[in-house]
Design an enzyme around this catalytic site. Structure first.
Site, short mmCIF file in Angstrom:
data_model
loop_
_atom_site.label_atom_id
_atom_site.label_comp_id
_atom_site.label_asym_id
_atom_site.label_seq_id
_atom_site.Cartn_x
_atom_site.Cartn_y
_atom_site.Cartn_z
N GLY A 89 0.77 -1.24 0.00
CA GLY A 89 0.00 0.00 0.00
C GLY A 89 0.79 1.29 0.00
O GLY A 89 0.22 2.35 -0.24
N PRO A 127 4.53 -5.41 -0.63
CA PRO A 127 4.64 -4.20 -1.44
C PRO A 127 4.59 -4.50 -2.93
O PRO A 127 5.22 -5.46 -3.39
CB PRO A 127 6.03 -3.67 -1.05
N TYR A 156 -8.92 5.03 -12.67
CA TYR A 156 -8.74 5.70 -11.37
C TYR A 156 -8.49 7.20 -11.51
O TYR A 156 -8.02 7.82 -10.55
CB TYR A 156 -7.52 5.11 -10.64
N CYS A 159 -12.25 3.32 -29.02
CA CYS A 159 -13.52 4.00 -29.30
C CYS A 159 -14.29 4.31 -28.02
O CYS A 159 -15.39 3.78 -27.80
CB CYS A 159 -14.36 3.14 -30.22
N1 PLP Z 1 -1.56 -7.08 -0.86
C1 PLP Z 1 -2.85 -7.16 -1.20
C2 PLP Z 1 -3.72 -8.14 -0.47
C3 PLP Z 1 -3.38 -6.33 -2.20
O1 PLP Z 1 -4.67 -6.41 -2.52
C4 PLP Z 1 -2.52 -5.40 -2.85
C5 PLP Z 1 -3.01 -4.49 -3.90
O2 PLP Z 1 -4.13 -4.43 -4.27
C6 PLP Z 1 -1.18 -5.38 -2.48
C7 PLP Z 1 -0.73 -6.21 -1.48
C8 PLP Z 1 -0.19 -4.46 -3.14
O3 PLP Z 1 -0.48 -3.12 -2.90
P1 PLP Z 1 0.53 -2.01 -3.39
O4 PLP Z 1 0.84 -2.25 -4.81
O5 PLP Z 1 -0.21 -0.74 -3.18
O6 PLP Z 1 1.74 -2.09 -2.52
#
Ligand code: PLP
Length: 422
Positions: free
Chosen positions: A242, A278, A321, A347
């Protein structure tokens, strides 16, 4: 920091001019930098280990960029893999990532996928609901094994760069509440087919503020302590992914060092292995999408469209997004910057990468690079409008390799068949 910088005036990836790749491979094409992938992984790993965290499992989120060459690059540095489908587990294994570093997450795993993950011996299956836990128990018991599971908790904390990628509020489909987690963990420890090893959370993506993370992680720590107080063993705490990345006009995300320091503070004194998932922070700024200008189309009403050979099927994030990607000319263009609507050939009006973007004067044939396209770029691409998937190229120093070729039209058509009555 990334390795897409001008060399002799033109944008290059490490030591390879992007123009060379565009000429040899064609456009649109994704280009990834090995040095940037390696740097992002090692900076995060060093920050986490430097914060005194015990032997963290850094399971790269395969969904961000699942190319086998990317997985191999990261796997060689010790990365594990966070996977959400059998396909992703297979990719991680094929890239040489050992099963004991693979986490299998996801809201809706099928029985076949669970069986596959168990047979492969993955480190942990993150279960997201009671019915799923029952299913894992049954499948593991049939095989005479105990599935190592973590219960995914929904900490009910708002975070994430866009509503579609926020996952940590109770109204979202992900995980169970804290009270359910306690009940399920206790039940799992008595189940024939289950061995609960930990708890997990992932509250969203493109998070640029540490406060919601600290809040969620503090709640997760509380859960671990309550479970242990009940005499249950909790070996691992999976904090998900995240962490946001700079997309140029967005709030500056916290550095890996600040993120690690926050986790060090929240987890101080808790004897546990932490796991991380990550994706974006490792891959996003390690890749660009290269495209060519097909036309500059000026409308009498005054709008000026830069029509590219890349489209929303190649890079979905702006349409999906409202995401911002920095758009750079590969060769310097002199002249005053003016507003362009940057669009693709699909399109749909949604096939718009940017509106009123101040860009230097472009001409047909010019190359442009969409920056920060290494995560959720190629992995979300489709063949919409029967456009072939853009190829992927990995650069290392002064070398490059096509790591996924552009399919030919013949290959695309050969996947389909006329029904017998046609
Ligand atoms: N872990 C889970 C369960 C996820 O759903 C996601 C992304 O949707 C990630 C990790 C990776 O998130 P990020 O790319 O933001 O680090």
């Amino acid at each position: 920091m990334n390795h897409f910088e001008p060399r002799d005036g033109e944008l290059a990836c490490e030591d390879v001019p992007l123009r060379r790749i565009a000429e040899a491979v064609g456009t649109p094409v994704y280009v990834y930098s090995s040095a940037t992938l390696e740097r992002h992984f090692t900076v995060l790993r060093d920050a986490l280990t430097g914060a005194g965290l015990k032997d963290p499992l850094i399971a790269y989120a395969v969904k961000a960029n699942p190319n086998l060459a990317v997985l191999r690059t990261l796997g060689a540095l010790g990365a594990g893999a966070d996977t959400v489908s059998e396909g992703e587990v297979r990719r991680a294994l094929a890239a040489g990532i050992p099963a004991e570093r693979i986490v299998f997450s996801g809201v809706g795993k099928t029985a076949a996928e669970i069986a596959f993950a168990l047979d492969a011996g993955v480190a942990e299956i993150n279960v997201e609901s009671e019915p799923e836990m029952r299913l894992v128990d049954r499948i593991a018991a049939e095989r005479g094994v105990r599935a190592q599971i973590a219960i995914r908790v929904n900490p009910d904390v708002a975070a994430g760069g866009h509503a579609k990628i926020a996952t940590g509020k109770s109204e979202n489909k992900f995980g169970v509440s804290f009270s359910e987690a306690e009940r399920l963990y206790a039940q799992a420890s008595n189940a024939v087919g289950l061995k609960p090893v930990g708890v997990a959370c992932h509250i969203g993506s493109q998070i640029t503020d540490l406060a919601p993370m600290a809040e969620a992680f503090g709640k997760m720590r509380g859960l671990v302590e309550r479970l242990r107080a009940e005499g249950l063993s909790v070996e691992r705490l999976d904090l998900g992914g995240g962490l946001g990345v700079p997309y140029f006009n967005q709030p500056t995300p916290p550095s890996p060092a600040d993120y690690a320091a926050m986790i060090g503070r929240v987890m101080q004194g808790l004897d546990i292995q932490l796991a991380f998932e990550p994706g974006r922070v490792i891959a996003a700024n390690a890749g660009v999408l290269l495209a060519r200008v097909l036309h500059v189309h000026e409308r009498p009403e005054g709008r000026r469209f830069l029509v590219l050979d890349a489209a929303m099927n190649d890079l979905l994030r702006p349409a999906m997004y409202d995401a911002w990607h920095d758009i750079r000319p590969v060769a310097p263009r002199a002249g005053e910057a003016g507003p362009y609507d940057v669009v693709g050939p699909v399109c749909e009006t949604g096939d718009t990468f940017a509106r009123d973007r101040a860009l230097p004067p472009f001409e047909a044939g010019d190359l442009v690079a969409f920056m920060s396209a290494g995560a959720y770029g190629a992995s979300m691409a489709s063949e919409y409008n029967s456009r072939p998937l853009a190829p992927e190229v990995l650069v290392k120093g002064d070398r490059y390799a096509v790591v996924r070729a552009r399919p030919t039209y013949e290959e695309m058509l050969a996947r389909e068949a006329a029904a017998p009555w046609l």
